[in-house]
Design a protein around this motif. Structure first.
Motif, mmCIF file in Angstrom:
data_model
loop_
_atom_site.group_PDB
_atom_site.id
_atom_site.type_symbol
_atom_site.label_atom_id
_atom_site.label_comp_id
_atom_site.label_asym_id
_atom_site.label_seq_id
_atom_site.Cartn_x
_atom_site.Cartn_y
_atom_site.Cartn_z
ATOM 1 N N ASP A 288 14.677 69.236 87.694
ATOM 2 C CA ASP A 288 15.890 69.969 88.046
ATOM 3 C C ASP A 288 16.987 69.766 87.016
ATOM 4 O OD1 ASP A 288 14.618 70.902 90.251
ATOM 5 O OD2 ASP A 288 15.527 69.505 91.641
ATOM 6 N N VAL A 289 17.064 68.539 86.474
ATOM 7 C CA VAL A 289 18.052 68.268 85.438
ATOM 8 C C VAL A 289 17.783 69.167 84.227
ATOM 9 C CG1 VAL A 289 18.683 66.533 83.704
ATOM 10 C CG2 VAL A 289 18.669 65.926 86.118
ATOM 11 N N LEU A 290 16.513 69.297 83.879
ATOM 12 C CA LEU A 290 16.133 70.104 82.726
ATOM 13 C C LEU A 290 16.406 71.590 82.962
ATOM 14 C CD1 LEU A 290 14.739 69.083 80.117
ATOM 15 C CD2 LEU A 290 12.772 70.363 80.882
ATOM 16 N N LEU A 291 16.177 72.050 84.184
ATOM 17 C CA LEU A 291 16.397 73.462 84.491
ATOM 18 C C LEU A 291 17.863 73.749 84.794
ATOM 19 C CD1 LEU A 291 13.314 74.403 86.668
ATOM 20 C CD2 LEU A 291 13.709 74.866 84.269
ATOM 21 N N ASN A 292 18.704 72.708 84.636
ATOM 22 C CA ASN A 292 20.143 72.877 84.830
ATOM 23 C C ASN A 292 20.497 73.277 86.257
ATOM 24 O OD1 ASN A 292 22.730 72.692 83.787
ATOM 25 N ND2 ASN A 292 22.806 74.851 83.249
ATOM 26 N N ARG A 293 19.844 72.624 87.234
ATOM 27 C CA ARG A 293 20.186 72.835 88.634
ATOM 28 C C ARG A 293 20.621 71.507 89.260
ATOM 29 N NH1 ARG A 293 16.219 74.699 92.407
ATOM 30 N NH2 ARG A 293 14.889 73.009 91.682
ATOM 31 N N VAL A 294 21.397 71.576 90.353
ATOM 32 C CA VAL A 294 21.655 70.372 91.116
ATOM 33 C C VAL A 294 20.312 69.935 91.702
ATOM 34 C CG1 VAL A 294 22.807 69.402 93.122
ATOM 35 C CG2 VAL A 294 24.011 71.022 91.671
ATOM 36 N N PRO A 295 19.870 68.677 91.440
ATOM 37 C CA PRO A 295 18.552 68.251 91.911
ATOM 38 C C PRO A 295 18.368 68.506 93.405
ATOM 39 C CG PRO A 295 19.475 66.588 90.469
ATOM 40 C CD PRO A 295 20.542 67.623 90.678
ATOM 41 N N SER A 296 17.165 68.978 93.774
ATOM 42 C CA SER A 296 16.937 69.326 95.176
ATOM 43 C C SER A 296 17.032 68.098 96.073
ATOM 44 C CB SER A 296 15.585 70.024 95.343
ATOM 45 O OG SER A 296 14.561 69.225 94.821
ATOM 46 N N VAL A 297 16.759 66.892 95.554
ATOM 47 C CA VAL A 297 16.911 65.711 96.410
ATOM 48 C C VAL A 297 18.370 65.453 96.761
ATOM 49 C CG1 VAL A 297 14.830 64.503 95.698
ATOM 50 C CG2 VAL A 297 16.928 64.148 94.418
ATOM 51 N N ILE A 298 19.275 66.063 95.997
ATOM 52 C CA ILE A 298 20.699 65.917 96.314
ATOM 53 C C ILE A 298 21.175 67.107 97.148
ATOM 54 C CG2 ILE A 298 23.009 65.972 95.287
ATOM 55 C CD1 ILE A 298 22.032 64.153 93.125
ATOM 56 N N TYR B 36 28.139 65.535 99.594
ATOM 57 C CA TYR B 36 26.721 65.189 99.527
ATOM 58 C C TYR B 36 26.396 64.147 100.584
ATOM 59 C CZ TYR B 36 26.196 67.672 95.090
ATOM 60 O OH TYR B 36 26.144 68.623 94.114
ATOM 61 N N ASP B 37 25.088 63.979 100.861
ATOM 62 C CA ASP B 37 24.681 63.006 101.879
ATOM 63 C C ASP B 37 24.675 61.586 101.301
ATOM 64 O OD1 ASP B 37 22.404 62.774 100.367
ATOM 65 O OD2 ASP B 37 21.131 63.882 101.730
ATOM 66 N N PHE B 38 24.352 60.618 102.171
ATOM 67 C CA PHE B 38 24.471 59.217 101.775
ATOM 68 C C PHE B 38 23.494 58.838 100.651
ATOM 69 C CE2 PHE B 38 24.011 54.567 102.452
ATOM 70 C CZ PHE B 38 25.317 54.237 102.156
ATOM 71 N N ILE B 39 22.321 59.486 100.652
ATOM 72 C CA ILE B 39 21.351 59.214 99.579
ATOM 73 C C ILE B 39 21.954 59.577 98.219
ATOM 74 C CG2 ILE B 39 19.102 59.888 98.639
ATOM 75 C CD1 ILE B 39 18.806 58.221 101.133
ATOM 76 N N ALA B 40 22.620 60.723 98.181
ATOM 77 C CA ALA B 40 23.247 61.155 96.931
ATOM 78 C C ALA B 40 24.384 60.212 96.548
ATOM 79 C CB ALA B 40 23.759 62.582 97.068
ATOM 80 N N ILE B 41 25.121 59.728 97.559
ATOM 81 C CA ILE B 41 26.196 58.768 97.273
ATOM 82 C C ILE B 41 25.600 57.500 96.661
ATOM 83 C CG2 ILE B 41 27.974 57.292 98.327
ATOM 84 C CD1 ILE B 41 28.451 59.501 100.386
ATOM 85 N N LEU B 42 24.525 57.011 97.275
ATOM 86 C CA LEU B 42 23.839 55.818 96.755
ATOM 87 C C LEU B 42 23.417 56.005 95.297
ATOM 88 C CD1 LEU B 42 21.351 54.613 99.519
ATOM 89 C CD2 LEU B 42 23.035 53.210 98.324
#
Lengths: 222, 222, 222
Positions: free
Chosen positions: A142-152, B35-41
């Protein structure tokens, strides 16, 4: 000490399958953006093997498995070719793919944690490595594709199941190393952990479980 | 050779404090984005320890301190919990936090440079390592959050004080290694360098000092 | 085994020139965005030496050449100063610069592959390393500047020539190691490979050759 999950052709088959599916899903993004085949290749490779590359670099294993394991690299190559042709089908089978993605999450968490423990790291470092193997690939893509990472951006449980799986793996692997668990016992444990990660992930999507954010405070303007 | 700044419980306390404050400020961005807590972490951890991770990877120290030092990891965990609750207060105490952030900048620059010198790198490499330790965490955090890094967007002096601090640290540490400076003398030197970095950073914000860009040329259309 | 391309002052001169031009072109982006000199420095350094840094980290060479080779670091420093002054001229000489950028692509691919082979990696890993050296710098720069990497957005042949060059280098270097090629023979081979990469790259831009994307399927909505 032998890694239970790496000792058996059956589990290697599962890992290849996981990498393949994980890569397919990753490549779908590149196809949707109408990127060229090079970009599809890069996206699939990073999604499938990027997490393991970061883990190996942090553990000091050179060259990382993602640039040296022929089987895994060819798997991502095949996944790239596949996704460039059957992307409408991959897109249609969303739930099947999401289940296989969750399977990859679980397998990577268990494998990453065990690999770190084999290199004599502390339990905490091993949990970090399990997490990074599980979520690092998607992150770096996601960083490479210039997007906010989906895990975030997606606050469904994604990191949480991987974290739980990694912590449990530390316990099961240590129990095995101390002779408390037999080889078969640890194998069963590992499979149960993977199953737990898959269940937690799928349930969170199904029932819309979300990770809470910061506590709400009155009168604070964002 | 013993690192002056790592030899003393008092300085460790300062480093924990710096990591904590640096993490708080970093976490504030994640809170603002809801963002959620995971993103904060993740944000707090990367801001506080990301620079050290990159430095250790480039120096070949495995696993890096950011995934293996229990005290520092717990500090970022506490900072994450804290920022999720007291973010309006953190936001209100902007100048206090900025000062503590500048303190972290100085400490990281000095520590990063000295750690590199301990691994027998050249002075130039050590300056790079000091800089990367100081600004790398914020950089990697911004990349992950899909923003233009603040060290690029904000052209106040941020990298410049860290650079000056790193260069001076190479001289002071070498003087100590050659016996020109006593242990206490080097300690005083290190503290003066940190103080200088803090002053330069705060003065640049206060008086709006900016780093110039490319020379202006007539008739050139951007 | 001696690397043919690193054995000779003439080729080092070419490498410095390539790093310089590659850096100039990279820095132009920072100038266009009206960033300050620190950002120009970072952009030039990453464009010129970032690929080599990733390669060295993946091969386990510490500290990487990009933070330890004085000549190359000074070259990027000079390129930064130059681009801050002569950016309109650099912008005007687009075709000259593009040719020199293609030269850097070829040299980096050949050098990166040979360096990996010197560290006894497999041919596949060496090809990865050649590719990463060639395109990694531009990639990491674009990630840092928060843009979609130009190797993804621009679907002209960029990765393809580097890939072909890396694969051919594996064959030529192995032929040399087995005594099939003499030292001079390998040198000529390397130069021909670089020339081929330059030609392929320039022809693709000139004649608008593009890498195809996913196969078009009816009724699929993106």
């Amino acid at each position: 000490m032998q890694l239970a999950l790496e000792s058996n052709a059956f589990f290697w088959a599962i890992e290849y399958l996981a990498t393949f599916c994980c890569g397919l899903l990753g490549g779908l993004w590149a196809v949707r953006k109408r990127y060229d085949f090079i970009a599809i290749l890069m996206t699939v490779w990073l999604t499938g093997l990027g997490g393991g590359i970061i883990r190996d670099v942090l553990l000091g294993i050179f060259p990382p498995v993602g640039v040296s394991n022929k089987g895994l690299v060819i798997t991502t190559l095949l996944a790239s070719c596949a996704v460039a042709v059957v992307y409408p089908e991959v897109d249609g089978l969303k739930w099947t793919m999401a289940t296989l993605d969750a399977l990859a999450l679980g397998l990577y968490a268990v494998n990453g944690t065990q690999k770190a423990l084999m290199y004599h790291t502390s339990g905490m470092t091993a949990v970090f490595m399990g997490l990074i193997t599980a979520i690092g690939g998607g992150l770096i893509r996601d960083v490479l594709l210039n997007r906010v990472p989906s895990v975030i951006g997606d606050s469904h449980w994604y990191t949480v199941p991987a974290l739980i799986g990694s912590v449990l793996t530390v316990f099961s692997t240590r129990a095995y190393a101390r002779g408390v668990l037999s080889f078969t016992g640890e194998l069963v444990c590992d499979l149960l952990i993977v199953a737990l990660v898959v269940c937690l992930r799928m349930l969170s999507v199904k029932f819309d479980w979300k990770v809470p954010g910061a506590i709400k405070r009155k009168q604070y303007r964002f």
